[in-house]
Write an enzyme that holds these catalytic residues in place. Structure first.
Site, PDB file in Angstrom:
ATOM      1  N   CYS A   9       0.948  -1.266   0.241  1.00 43.79           N
ATOM      2  CA  CYS A   9      -0.118  -0.125   0.043  1.00 43.79           C
ATOM      3  C   CYS A   9       0.770   1.322   0.107  1.00 43.79           C
ATOM      4  O   CYS A   9       1.933   1.333   0.842  1.00 43.79           O
ATOM      5  CB  CYS A   9      -0.967  -0.001   1.284  1.00 43.79           C
ATOM      6  SG  CYS A   9      -1.837   1.737   1.654  1.00 43.79           S
ATOM      7  N   ASN A  10       0.492   2.037  -1.011  1.00 43.63           N
ATOM      8  CA  ASN A  10       1.293   3.268  -0.958  1.00 43.63           C
ATOM      9  C   ASN A  10       1.348   4.222   0.298  1.00 43.63           C
ATOM     10  O   ASN A  10       2.419   4.950   0.687  1.00 43.63           O
ATOM     11  CB  ASN A  10       1.002   4.236  -2.241  1.00 43.63           C
ATOM     12  CG  ASN A  10       1.666   3.573  -3.737  1.00 43.63           C
ATOM     13  OD1 ASN A  10       2.551   2.676  -3.686  1.00 43.63           O
ATOM     14  ND2 ASN A  10       0.671   3.887  -4.601  1.00 43.63           N
TER      15      ASN A  10
END
Length: 116
Positions: A9-10
């Site tokens: 997840c960024n």
């Protein structure tokens, strides 16, 4: 201190980078590989509200059918969904000694919480 999230997840990556840059020690708990317990989800719900934990802006939520989305109307139904589809949990969630310190990533909030 434990950071809960998903490694690809960024937002989680941004938060982890920020913590490392500021020399803040943590353990990482990946929902995808380690799962999450009902008890922990219920405890977090009591602290920050189940509505805050369910990420309704994320891809996972948007991909749910309308019936499933409409069925999330209380802590019990939200916990069941988050346990089944961990990607719907807002992330990262940072916990220390059982207390939620931060939910999501906001640099200004992190500066306050971690006094940086």
């Amino acid at each position: 201190m434990t950071v809960y999230g998903i490694k690809n997840c960024n937002t989680v990556k941004t938060a982890l980078d920020w913590l490392k840059k500021h020399n803040i020690e943590f353990e990482f708990h990946d929902y995808k590989t380690k799962g999450i317990t009902d008890a922990r989800l219920k405890d977090w719900s009591k602290q920050v509200g189940w509505e805050s934990l369910v990420n309704k802006r994320g891809t996972t939520w948007r991909q749910l059918d309308e019936v499933t989305q409409a069925g999330v109307k209380n802590e019990s139904s939200a916990v069941a969904l988050m346990k089944e589809k961990t990607s719907v949990i807002k992330r990262p969630l940072i916990e220390h000694d059982g207390k939620v310190l931060a939910l999501g990533f906001d640099e200004q909030e992190y500066k306050k919480v971690f006094k940086k």
